[in-house]
Design a protein around this motif. Structure first.
Motif, PDB file in Angstrom:
ATOM      1  N   SER A  18       6.394   1.614  -5.542  1.00 37.94           N
ATOM      2  CA  SER A  18       6.919   0.266  -5.748  1.00 37.94           C
ATOM      3  C   SER A  18       5.920  -0.832  -5.378  1.00 37.94           C
ATOM      4  CB  SER A  18       8.210   0.073  -4.947  1.00 37.94           C
ATOM      5  OG  SER A  18       7.951   0.244  -3.573  1.00 37.94           O
ATOM      6  N   LYS A  19       4.723  -0.435  -4.955  1.00 41.30           N
ATOM      7  CA  LYS A  19       3.704  -1.412  -4.558  1.00 41.30           C
ATOM      8  C   LYS A  19       2.401  -1.128  -5.308  1.00 41.30           C
ATOM      9  CE  LYS A  19       5.618  -2.144   0.037  1.00 41.30           C
ATOM     10  NZ  LYS A  19       6.472  -3.197  -0.355  1.00 41.30           N
ATOM     11  N   PRO A  20       1.512  -2.124  -5.397  1.00 39.34           N
ATOM     12  CA  PRO A  20       0.217  -1.895  -6.044  1.00 39.34           C
ATOM     13  C   PRO A  20      -0.555  -0.771  -5.339  1.00 39.34           C
ATOM     14  CG  PRO A  20       0.575  -4.237  -5.702  1.00 39.34           C
ATOM     15  CD  PRO A  20       1.665  -3.518  -4.973  1.00 39.34           C
ATOM     16  N   MET A  21      -1.454  -0.132  -6.074  1.00 40.85           N
ATOM     17  CA  MET A  21      -2.208   1.003  -5.556  1.00 40.85           C
ATOM     18  C   MET A  21      -2.977   0.652  -4.280  1.00 40.85           C
ATOM     19  SD  MET A  21      -2.929   4.160  -5.734  1.00 40.85           S
ATOM     20  CE  MET A  21      -2.472   4.777  -7.329  1.00 40.85           C
ATOM     21  N   SER A  22      -3.454  -0.571  -4.153  1.00 39.63           N
ATOM     22  CA  SER A  22      -4.214  -0.971  -2.960  1.00 39.63           C
ATOM     23  C   SER A  22      -3.397  -0.801  -1.675  1.00 39.63           C
ATOM     24  CB  SER A  22      -4.699  -2.414  -3.094  1.00 39.63           C
ATOM     25  OG  SER A  22      -3.603  -3.292  -3.220  1.00 39.63           O
ATOM     26  N   TYR A  23      -2.092  -0.904  -1.770  1.00 39.04           N
ATOM     27  CA  TYR A  23      -1.214  -0.734  -0.611  1.00 39.04           C
ATOM     28  C   TYR A  23      -1.312   0.692  -0.053  1.00 39.04           C
ATOM     29  CZ  TYR A  23       3.087  -0.565   2.162  1.00 39.04           C
ATOM     30  OH  TYR A  23       3.998  -0.419   3.178  1.00 39.04           O
ATOM     31  N   TYR A  24      -1.543   1.669  -0.929  1.00 35.75           N
ATOM     32  CA  TYR A  24      -1.535   3.077  -0.543  1.00 35.75           C
ATOM     33  C   TYR A  24      -2.917   3.628  -0.217  1.00 35.75           C
ATOM     34  CZ  TYR A  24       3.061   2.620  -2.653  1.00 35.75           C
ATOM     35  OH  TYR A  24       4.328   2.208  -2.966  1.00 35.75           O
ATOM     36  N   GLU A  25      -3.969   2.823  -0.372  1.00 37.56           N
ATOM     37  CA  GLU A  25      -5.318   3.307  -0.085  1.00 37.56           C
ATOM     38  C   GLU A  25      -5.418   3.759   1.363  1.00 37.56           C
ATOM     39  OE1 GLU A  25      -8.076   0.301  -1.307  1.00 37.56           O
ATOM     40  OE2 GLU A  25      -7.723   0.705  -3.422  1.00 37.56           O
ATOM     41  N   GLY A  26      -6.035   4.900   1.553  1.00 41.64           N
ATOM     42  CA  GLY A  26      -6.165   5.472   2.879  1.00 41.64           C
ATOM     43  C   GLY A  26      -4.971   6.303   3.293  1.00 41.64           C
TER      44      GLY A  26
END
Length: 90
Positions: A9-17
């Motif tokens: 539900s969030k942009p991919m940058s939110y999940y980086e790492g």
């Protein structure tokens, strides 16, 4: 064969790492909703198969999806979940 629906539900940058794409199996499905729709191009680069986007979320955000992403309505979303063994909301 077990299948999982991964819901973002969030942009991919939110999940980086945090997100390791190897956690998404070959037969798993990836569903984009809410603000993840804004980053649909990046998701399609990582998850080239079995990628879905909620049509209502896409329309609400003025997003035209690429051909590799299947737009689905709410009833199809429910059916997708019912036919899968489990779902993970990231």
């Amino acid at each position: 064969m077990s299948t999982t629906v991964h819901i973002f539900s969030k942009p991919m940058s939110y999940y980086e790492g945090v997100l390791n794409p190897a956690l998404v199996g070959k037969n798993d499905k990836v569903l984009l909703q809410q603000d993840a729709c804004y980053d649909h191009t990046r998701y399609s680069e990582i998850f080239s198969e079995n990628l879905y986007m909620l049509e209502n979320c896409s329309i609400a955000r003025g997003i035209n999806s690429t051909t590799s992403i299947k737009l689905i309505d709410d009833l199809t979303w429910v059916d997708l979940l019912a036919k899968s063994d489990k779902s993970i909301t990231w």
